[in-house]
Design a protein around this motif. Structure first.
Motif, short mmCIF file in Angstrom:
data_model
loop_
_atom_site.label_atom_id
_atom_site.label_comp_id
_atom_site.label_asym_id
_atom_site.label_seq_id
_atom_site.Cartn_x
_atom_site.Cartn_y
_atom_site.Cartn_z
N GLY A 187 0.81 -1.21 0.00
CA GLY A 187 0.00 0.00 0.00
C GLY A 187 0.84 1.26 0.00
N ALA A 188 1.95 1.25 0.75
CA ALA A 188 2.81 2.43 0.82
C ALA A 188 3.47 2.69 -0.53
N ASP A 189 3.94 1.64 -1.20
CA ASP A 189 4.57 1.82 -2.52
C ASP A 189 3.57 2.42 -3.50
N ARG A 190 2.34 1.91 -3.48
CA ARG A 190 1.31 2.42 -4.38
C ARG A 190 0.99 3.88 -4.06
N LYS A 191 0.87 4.21 -2.76
CA LYS A 191 0.57 5.58 -2.36
C LYS A 191 1.70 6.52 -2.77
N GLN A 192 2.95 6.13 -2.54
CA GLN A 192 4.08 6.99 -2.93
C GLN A 192 4.07 7.23 -4.43
N LYS A 193 3.78 6.21 -5.20
CA LYS A 193 3.76 6.35 -6.66
C LYS A 193 2.67 7.33 -7.09
N THR A 194 1.45 7.19 -6.55
CA THR A 194 0.36 8.10 -6.95
C THR A 194 0.62 9.51 -6.45
N ASP A 195 1.18 9.66 -5.24
CA ASP A 195 1.52 11.00 -4.73
C ASP A 195 2.58 11.66 -5.61
N ARG A 196 3.60 10.89 -6.00
CA ARG A 196 4.67 11.42 -6.85
C ARG A 196 4.10 11.87 -8.19
N GLU A 197 3.19 11.07 -8.76
CA GLU A 197 2.57 11.42 -10.04
C GLU A 197 1.74 12.70 -9.92
N LYS A 198 1.02 12.87 -8.81
CA LYS A 198 0.22 14.09 -8.59
C LYS A 198 1.12 15.32 -8.51
N VAL A 199 2.23 15.19 -7.77
CA VAL A 199 3.16 16.31 -7.62
C VAL A 199 3.80 16.67 -8.95
N GLU A 200 4.18 15.67 -9.74
CA GLU A 200 4.82 15.92 -11.03
C GLU A 200 3.90 16.64 -12.01
N LYS A 201 2.59 16.49 -11.85
CA LYS A 201 1.63 17.15 -12.73
C LYS A 201 1.40 18.62 -12.34
N GLN A 202 1.84 19.00 -11.13
CA GLN A 202 1.66 20.36 -10.65
C GLN A 202 2.62 21.32 -11.37
N PRO A 203 2.24 22.59 -11.51
CA PRO A 203 3.18 23.57 -12.04
C PRO A 203 4.37 23.75 -11.08
N SER A 256 5.68 26.22 -9.64
CA SER A 256 5.43 27.08 -8.46
C SER A 256 4.71 26.31 -7.35
N GLU A 257 3.86 25.37 -7.71
CA GLU A 257 3.15 24.56 -6.71
C GLU A 257 4.06 23.45 -6.16
N ARG A 258 4.94 22.89 -7.01
CA ARG A 258 5.83 21.81 -6.56
C ARG A 258 6.78 22.28 -5.48
N GLU A 259 7.12 23.57 -5.46
CA GLU A 259 8.04 24.11 -4.46
C GLU A 259 7.46 24.03 -3.05
N LYS A 260 6.15 23.91 -2.93
CA LYS A 260 5.49 23.86 -1.62
C LYS A 260 5.67 22.50 -0.94
N PHE A 261 6.05 21.48 -1.70
CA PHE A 261 6.19 20.14 -1.14
C PHE A 261 7.59 19.92 -0.61
N GLN A 262 7.67 19.17 0.48
CA GLN A 262 8.95 18.84 1.07
C GLN A 262 9.64 17.80 0.20
N PRO A 263 10.95 17.94 -0.02
CA PRO A 263 11.66 16.93 -0.83
C PRO A 263 11.71 15.59 -0.09
N ALA A 264 11.92 14.52 -0.83
CA ALA A 264 12.03 13.19 -0.24
C ALA A 264 13.40 13.03 0.42
N TYR A 265 13.43 12.30 1.52
CA TYR A 265 14.67 12.01 2.24
C TYR A 265 14.77 10.51 2.44
#
Length: 126
Positions: free
Chosen positions: A90-106, A108-117
């Motif tokens: 479930g976590a792998d699937r959630k990370q993948k869908t979250d990453r895809e949502k962020v990548e679709k953002q402009p 200026s919006e992507r800068e609001k998200f914390q980078p992955a660590y």
């Protein structure tokens, strides 16, 4: 000993405080704490779209200085983070869908998200 942890000494689990672990550490040295969370299957609930949402937990680290003779320890710092626990896969699937949502953002919006660590970064509790 706590497996995979680095720089901690004398971990103690209190019988009455089941969600608390106490240990000694030197803030001048590299320290990391491995935390393993166990959940039972009933803690995961179905969503309207058929997916499952993770179970949120707050991890908080409170640092206390060593007190003098008879003095209580002095509170020095607190930091925390929110973690979500998912069923296997479930976590792998959630990370993948979250990453895809962020990548679709402009941009200026992507800068609001914390980078992955690679490890969890705790934010200071104020």
């Amino acid at each position: 000993d706590i497996p995979l942890s680095v720089g901690i000494l004398d971990p103690q689990i209190h019988p009455t405080l089941l969600n608390t672990v106490e240990f000694l550490w030197d803030p001048a040295r590299r320290t990391s704490v491995f935390v393993q969370v166990h959940c039972i299957s009933t803690e995961f609930t179905l969503r309207k779209n058929g997916g499952e949402k993770g179970v949120p937990f707050r991890i908080q680290i409170d640092t206390f200085g060593v007190g003098g003779k008879g003095d209580p320890p002095e509170h020095l710092h607190s930091a925390s983070c929110l973690v979500k626990v998912f069923k296997p896969k479930g976590a792998d699937r959630k990370q993948k869908t979250d990453r895809e949502k962020v990548e679709k953002q402009p941009a200026s919006e992507r800068e609001k998200f914390q980078p992955a660590y690679e490890s969890t970064v705790l934010a200071e509790v104020r």
